[in-house]
Scaffold this active site. Structure first.
Site, PDB file in Angstrom:
ATOM      1  N   HIS A 117      -3.765   4.214 -38.642  1.00  0.00           N
ATOM      2  CA  HIS A 117      -4.867   3.458 -39.258  1.00  0.00           C
ATOM      3  C   HIS A 117      -6.239   4.033 -38.910  1.00  0.00           C
ATOM      4  O   HIS A 117      -7.267   3.554 -39.412  1.00  0.00           O
ATOM      5  CB  HIS A 117      -4.779   2.002 -38.811  1.00  0.00           C
ATOM      6  CG  HIS A 117      -4.931   1.863 -37.332  1.00  0.00           C
ATOM      7  ND1 HIS A 117      -3.987   2.318 -36.427  1.00  0.00           N
ATOM      8  CD2 HIS A 117      -5.944   1.365 -36.589  1.00  0.00           C
ATOM      9  CE1 HIS A 117      -4.417   2.098 -35.197  1.00  0.00           C
ATOM     10  NE2 HIS A 117      -5.595   1.523 -35.259  1.00  0.00           N
ATOM     11  N   ASP A 118      -6.249   5.037 -38.013  1.00  0.00           N
ATOM     12  CA  ASP A 118      -7.524   5.676 -37.634  1.00  0.00           C
ATOM     13  C   ASP A 118      -7.688   7.048 -38.265  1.00  0.00           C
ATOM     14  O   ASP A 118      -8.757   7.659 -38.118  1.00  0.00           O
ATOM     15  CB  ASP A 118      -7.575   5.885 -36.114  1.00  0.00           C
ATOM     16  CG  ASP A 118      -7.618   4.600 -35.334  1.00  0.00           C
ATOM     17  OD1 ASP A 118      -7.119   4.594 -34.189  1.00  0.00           O
ATOM     18  OD2 ASP A 118      -8.123   3.601 -35.867  1.00  0.00           O
ATOM     19  N   ASP A 160      -3.100   0.355 -26.809  1.00  0.00           N
ATOM     20  CA  ASP A 160      -4.380   0.878 -27.297  1.00  0.00           C
ATOM     21  C   ASP A 160      -5.186   1.531 -26.162  1.00  0.00           C
ATOM     22  O   ASP A 160      -5.427   0.893 -25.133  1.00  0.00           O
ATOM     23  CB  ASP A 160      -5.172  -0.310 -27.876  1.00  0.00           C
ATOM     24  CG  ASP A 160      -6.363   0.117 -28.682  1.00  0.00           C
ATOM     25  OD1 ASP A 160      -6.166   0.806 -29.699  1.00  0.00           O
ATOM     26  OD2 ASP A 160      -7.498  -0.231 -28.299  1.00  0.00           O
ATOM     27  N   ASP A 175      -0.177  -9.165 -49.241  1.00  0.00           N
ATOM     28  CA  ASP A 175      -0.741 -10.524 -49.227  1.00  0.00           C
ATOM     29  C   ASP A 175       0.270 -11.464 -49.880  1.00  0.00           C
ATOM     30  O   ASP A 175       0.755 -11.183 -50.985  1.00  0.00           O
ATOM     31  CB  ASP A 175      -2.058 -10.513 -50.017  1.00  0.00           C
ATOM     32  CG  ASP A 175      -2.619 -11.908 -50.249  1.00  0.00           C
ATOM     33  OD1 ASP A 175      -3.476 -12.057 -51.137  1.00  0.00           O
ATOM     34  OD2 ASP A 175      -2.186 -12.851 -49.541  1.00  0.00           O
ATOM     35  N   GLU A 204      -1.404   4.960 -26.494  1.00  0.00           N
ATOM     36  CA  GLU A 204      -2.371   5.742 -27.256  1.00  0.00           C
ATOM     37  C   GLU A 204      -3.313   6.343 -26.229  1.00  0.00           C
ATOM     38  O   GLU A 204      -4.013   5.597 -25.517  1.00  0.00           O
ATOM     39  CB  GLU A 204      -3.152   4.891 -28.246  1.00  0.00           C
ATOM     40  CG  GLU A 204      -4.078   5.739 -29.100  1.00  0.00           C
ATOM     41  CD  GLU A 204      -5.289   5.011 -29.626  1.00  0.00           C
ATOM     42  OE1 GLU A 204      -5.728   4.042 -29.004  1.00  0.00           O
ATOM     43  OE2 GLU A 204      -5.796   5.405 -30.682  1.00  0.00           O
ATOM     44  N   ASP A 249       0.845  -4.588 -30.761  1.00  0.00           N
ATOM     45  CA  ASP A 249      -0.224  -3.688 -30.326  1.00  0.00           C
ATOM     46  C   ASP A 249      -0.929  -4.330 -29.136  1.00  0.00           C
ATOM     47  O   ASP A 249      -1.473  -5.444 -29.252  1.00  0.00           O
ATOM     48  CB  ASP A 249      -1.210  -3.479 -31.482  1.00  0.00           C
ATOM     49  CG  ASP A 249      -1.896  -2.115 -31.413  1.00  0.00           C
ATOM     50  OD1 ASP A 249      -2.052  -1.468 -32.465  1.00  0.00           O
ATOM     51  OD2 ASP A 249      -2.277  -1.711 -30.295  1.00  0.00           O
ATOM     52  N   ASP A 291      -0.748 -10.376 -44.880  1.00  0.00           N
ATOM     53  CA  ASP A 291      -0.395 -11.395 -43.886  1.00  0.00           C
ATOM     54  C   ASP A 291       1.063 -11.254 -43.440  1.00  0.00           C
ATOM     55  O   ASP A 291       1.818 -10.436 -43.993  1.00  0.00           O
ATOM     56  CB  ASP A 291      -0.641 -12.801 -44.457  1.00  0.00           C
ATOM     57  CG  ASP A 291       0.021 -12.988 -45.822  1.00  0.00           C
ATOM     58  OD1 ASP A 291      -0.657 -13.441 -46.762  1.00  0.00           O
ATOM     59  OD2 ASP A 291       1.210 -12.636 -45.953  1.00  0.00           O
TER      60      ASP A 291
HETATM   61  O1  TEU Z   1      -8.503   3.949 -31.240  1.00  0.00           O
HETATM   62  C1  TEU Z   1      -8.993   4.709 -30.148  1.00  0.00           C
HETATM   63  C2  TEU Z   1      -9.648   5.906 -30.637  1.00  0.00           C
HETATM   64  O2  TEU Z   1      -9.740   6.900 -29.987  1.00  0.00           O
HETATM   65  C3  TEU Z   1     -10.313   5.753 -31.930  1.00  0.00           C
HETATM   66  O3  TEU Z   1     -11.670   5.750 -31.609  1.00  0.00           O
HETATM   67  C4  TEU Z   1      -9.965   6.847 -32.883  1.00  0.00           C
HETATM   68  O4  TEU Z   1      -9.595   8.022 -32.233  1.00  0.00           O
HETATM   69  C5  TEU Z   1     -11.180   7.145 -33.693  1.00  0.00           C
HETATM   70  O5  TEU Z   1     -11.525   5.919 -34.286  1.00  0.00           O
HETATM   71  C6  TEU Z   1     -10.884   8.200 -34.750  1.00  0.00           C
HETATM   72  O6  TEU Z   1     -12.081   8.411 -35.460  1.00  0.00           O
HETATM   73  C7  TEU Z   1      -7.978   2.687 -30.870  1.00  0.00           C
HETATM   74  C8  TEU Z   1      -7.505   1.991 -32.130  1.00  0.00           C
HETATM   75  O7  TEU Z   1      -6.454   2.753 -32.730  1.00  0.00           O
HETATM   76  C9  TEU Z   1      -8.694   1.883 -33.061  1.00  0.00           C
HETATM   77  O8  TEU Z   1      -8.310   1.336 -34.324  1.00  0.00           O
HETATM   78  C10 TEU Z   1      -9.720   0.986 -32.400  1.00  0.00           C
HETATM   79  O9  TEU Z   1     -10.878   0.952 -33.211  1.00  0.00           O
HETATM   80  C11 TEU Z   1     -10.085   1.487 -31.002  1.00  0.00           C
HETATM   81  O10 TEU Z   1      -8.980   1.921 -30.220  1.00  0.00           O
HETATM   82  C12 TEU Z   1     -10.718   0.355 -30.212  1.00  0.00           C
HETATM   83  O11 TEU Z   1      -9.725  -0.616 -29.959  1.00  0.00           O
END
Ligand code: TEU
Length: 544
Positions: free
Chosen positions: A313-314, A190, A12, A240, A89, A20
Site C-alpha cells: 500500500h506504500d 509496522d 464496500d 516491516e 497489522d 469494509d
Molecule cells: O511505512 C513505513 C515507511 O517506511 C513508509 O514511510 C514508506 O516506506 C514510505 O511511505 C514510502 O514512500 C509504514 C506503513 O506501511 C505506512 O503506510 C505508514 O504510513 C507508516 O509506516 C507510518 O505508520
C-alpha cells in the site's frame, strides 16, 4: 502465499464508498480460488484516519468505518473455514494523537503516562534537534498543553511511543495476547525496527539527530516480545524494517525463531530514487535490481527467511514501475514476467490486492485526486515552502511513485466503480477498470490472474522453489534477469526479459534449454525458442 488487503479500497458492502470487513468476507471465495494461504489485513482498528489507519486511537476497537468486532470475527471465522489465516497489522512504533494514552501523557509532566511518549524541552527556543519526519518537516512537534516537544517519525498526529519504558512494552504485549486469544494468526509489524531510538535522535542538544532504524535496543525488545508473547502461540510474523541490511535481517528473521519469521527489506524499492528520493524518480538499472535481490537470496540462505514483494500500500504498481503498462499486450506479458521473477525465488511471496490482475498506476492529475498525507506534506515542503519542484514535476513523481497509486479501489468488474462500491468511492477508481478487472480474468486461462494461480500451484508442487539455493546468471546483462535454483538433485532455471525487445545476445546455448521440462511461460510453447527471449518473456524450466 500472503495476500495483502488494504481494507479501505478492497470492497464496500454498505454503499458508504469505503471498503469494509463485510466486503472482504464477501470476497473470500475469490481469494480461495487464487490459492493464497494468508491474508495480511492493513489496520482496521479505531483511527482518525490521518494515515488511513496507521494512526491508531484504540488497539482493541474496530473502526466503525470498517464495521464492528463481530464483523471482524465473522471474517476471521469465515477465512479459517476456507483454510485461510489472517495477520493483523501491528502499529506500535506510534499511536494516534487521539489515543487515550497520548491524551493523558500530554496533560502534564507527571501523570502516570507522562513517560509513555518521547517528550523533550526546547533547545534554544526551537525543536530539540534536527530530526526530520518521514512525512516531511521536523520530527518534533511543540505541544502547548505540556510546554514541550514530542517526537513523531511520521505525521504530527502519530506520536512515537517510548519503548524504553517497560510499561509501554508490556501494555503492547498484553494487547497482542488478547488479539491472539481472539484467534488471529499473526502480525505484520509496522516499522518495528524504529521502536528503539538512538540517543542522538532524542537528545535536546540542537544536534543533527541520528538514524531512525535499527536502534540499540531493537533486537532486545523484539526478543523480549518473542519470549513474552510470540513464542507462546502458533503464529506468523513479518516485520516491516526500512533501512534493514542483510546482516541485521539475519537477526530479525533468524531461523532459530528468536525474533520474527521474516522482514520486509526496502533496498529494491529505493533503487529508482533520485536526489529528492521518490519525488525525483528515475528508472533503476536491471543490474542493480539483480544485485540487490540476489544478495538477499544468497546472504539469508540457510540463516534467515526472505519475504518477496514488489507491491504494497506504500509502493506504486509494479507493472507500471518495472514493466510496461503502455499497451495491453506489454502490460499482460510484463505483469506475468515480474510475477514469475519474484515468486520463483526463495522466501514467502506477498501479493498486494490487484497485483494479481496487473492493475496499474492511476492518472493522478492533481492534488484533488490524491488522499495520502505523505503526498500532501511533501507538496507543502517541496513545492510550496522550498520550491525545489514545480507542481508539474511533483505531480509527475506522484503518478510514478505516489502511494495513492496502490490505494485506488480494487477493480472487480466493468460495472460502475468497478464493482467496488455502489456509493461514491473515497478515492477515484482507475478509469481502466473497464478492461482491467477480476471478472474479465477469473475464467481466462491466459489472464494475469490465471498466471498467479499457476505460480501458486507450482510453489506448492516443487520443493526446489521453497528450499532451493540461488545462483545468478548473466549478472552483467541489462535486460535479462536469470537465475538457477537447486535442491536435492533438481534444478529450476528461471529466465526473464525485462525489456520490450527480443534478446538473443547472452549465449543461452550453454543452458541446454531444450533438455529442460517447461513449467511456465507467458508465451505459447510454439512461440518460444532456445536462442532468444521474446519481449517481456519469462520461462521456467525444470532439470532433474
Ligand atoms: O511505512 C513505513 C515507511 O517506511 C513508509 O514511510 C514508506 O516506506 C514510505 O511511505 C514510502 O514512500 C509504514 C506503513 O506501511 C505506512 O503506510 C505508514 O504510513 C507508516 O509506516 C507510518 O505508520
Amino acid at each position: 502465499m500472503v495476500y495483502q488487503i488494504y481494507p479501505r479500497s478492497f470492497q464496500d458492502s454498505t454503499g458508504s464508498g469505503e471498503g469494509d470487513l463485510g466486503g472482504i468476507t464477501s470476497r473470500l471465495d475469490y481469494l480461495w480460488r487464487l490459492g493464497i494461504d494468508v491474508i495480511w489485513l492493513s489496520p482496521v482498528y479505531a483511527s482518525p484516519m490521518i494515515d488511513n489507519g496507521y494512526d491508531i486511537s484504540n488497539y482493541e476497537e474496530i473502526n466503525p468505518l470498517f464495521g464492528t468486532m463481530d464483523d471482524f470475527l465473522e471474517l476471521l471465522e469465515s477465512a479459517h473455514r476456507k483454510g485461510i489465516k489472517i495477520l493483523m497489522d501491528l502499529v506500535v512504533n506510534h499511536t494516534s494523537d487521539k489515543h487515550p494514552w497520548f491524551i493523558e501523557s500530554r496533560s502534564s509532566r507527571d501523570n502516570p503516562k507522562s513517560d509513555w511518549y518521547i517528550w523533550k524541552d526546547a533547545y534554544n527556543g526551537g525543536p530539540p534537534n534536527a530530526m526530520g519526519s518521514v512525512f516531511s518537516g521536523s520530527a518534533w512537534q511543540y505541544d502547548e498543553a505540556r510546554g514541550q516537544y514530542y517526537l513523531h517519525f511520521f505525521a504530527i498526529q502519530q506520536p512515537d511511543l517510548n519503548w524504553d519504558n517497560p510499561e509501554v512494552r508490556h501494555a503492547v504485549y498484553s494487547m497482542m495476547k488478547r488479539w491472539f486469544d481472539r484467534g488471529v494468526d499473526g502480525f505484520r509489524m509496522d516499522v518495528i525496527n524504529m521502536i528503539s531510538k538512538f540517543p542522538g535522535a532524542v537528545t535536546a542538544d540542537g544536534g543533527n539527530g541520528a538514524p531512525m532504524c535499527n536502534g540499540p535496543m531493537a533486537h532486545e525488545y523484539i526478543r523480549e516480545m518473542n519470549r513474552e508473547v510470540l513464542s507462546h502461540y502458533d503464529i506468523m510474523t513479518v516485520g516491516e524494517t526500512p533501512g534493514v541490511t542483510t546482516e541485521e535481517a539475519r537477526k530479525y528473521a533468524a531461523s532459530d525463531g528468536s525474533e520474527l519469521n521474516m522482514v520486509f527489506q526496502f533496498e529494491h524499492m529505493d533503487l529508482d530514487n533520485g536526489g529528492l528520493g521518490k519525488w525525483t524518480p528515475g528508472r533503476c538499472r536491471l543490474t542493480d535490481l539483480k544485485t540487490v535481490l540476489g544478495k538477499w537470496q544468497t546472504e539469508l540462505y540457510g540463516a534467515a527467511w526472505n519475504s518477496l514483494y514488489w507491491n504494497n500500500h506504500d509502493q506504486s504498481r509494479v507493472v507500471s514501475r518495472f514493466g510496461d503498462d503502455s499497451n495491453e499486450n506489454a502490460r499482460v506479458r510484463s505483469a506475468k514476467m515480474l510475477a514469475a521473477c519474484l515468486h520463483l525465488m526463495q522466501g514467502t511471496p506477498y501479493i498486494y490486492q490487484g497485483e494479481e490482475l496487473g492493475m496499474t498506476n492511476a492518472p493522478l492529475m492533481s492534488l484533488s485526486d490524491c488522499r495520502d498525507v505523505e503526498i500532501f506534506n511533501a507538496w507543502r515542503e517541496l513545492v510550496e515552502e522550498k520550491k525545489l519542484l514545480s507542481p508539474e514535476q511533483f505531480m509527475d513523481a506522484v503518478r510514478k511513485r505516489g502511494r495513492d497509486n496502490a490505494r485506488t479501489p480494487m477493480q472487480w468488474d466493468s460495472s460502475v466503480n468497478g464493482g467496488f462500491s455502489s456509493g461514491t468511492p473515497w478515492i477515484g477508481v482507475n478509469p481502466n477498470f473497464t478492461t482491467i478487472n477480476a471478472a474479465s480474468q477469473a475464467d481466462d486461462p491466459g489472464s494475469v490472474f490465471a498466471f498467479y494461480q499457476k505460480l501458486i500451484r507450482l510453489r506448492k508442487t516443487y520443493p526446489v522453489i521453497v528450499h532451493g539455493d540461488y545462483e545468478p546468471l548473466f549478472e552483467s546483462d541489462e535486460r535479462v534477469f536469470a537465475y538457477r535454483r537447486r535442491y536435492e538433485g533438481v534444478a529450476l532455471l528461471v529466465m526473464c526479459n525485462f525489456s520490450g525487445t527480443p534478446v538473443s545476445d547472452p549465449d543461452f546455448s550453454g543452458l541446454n534449454l531444450s533438455t529442460g521440462r517447461l513449467l511456465l511461460t507467458n508465451y505459447s510453447e510454439r512461440e518460444i525458442t532456445d536462442t532468444k527471449l521474446l519481449p517481456w518473456e519469462t520461462r521456467a524450466l525444470l532439470f532433474q
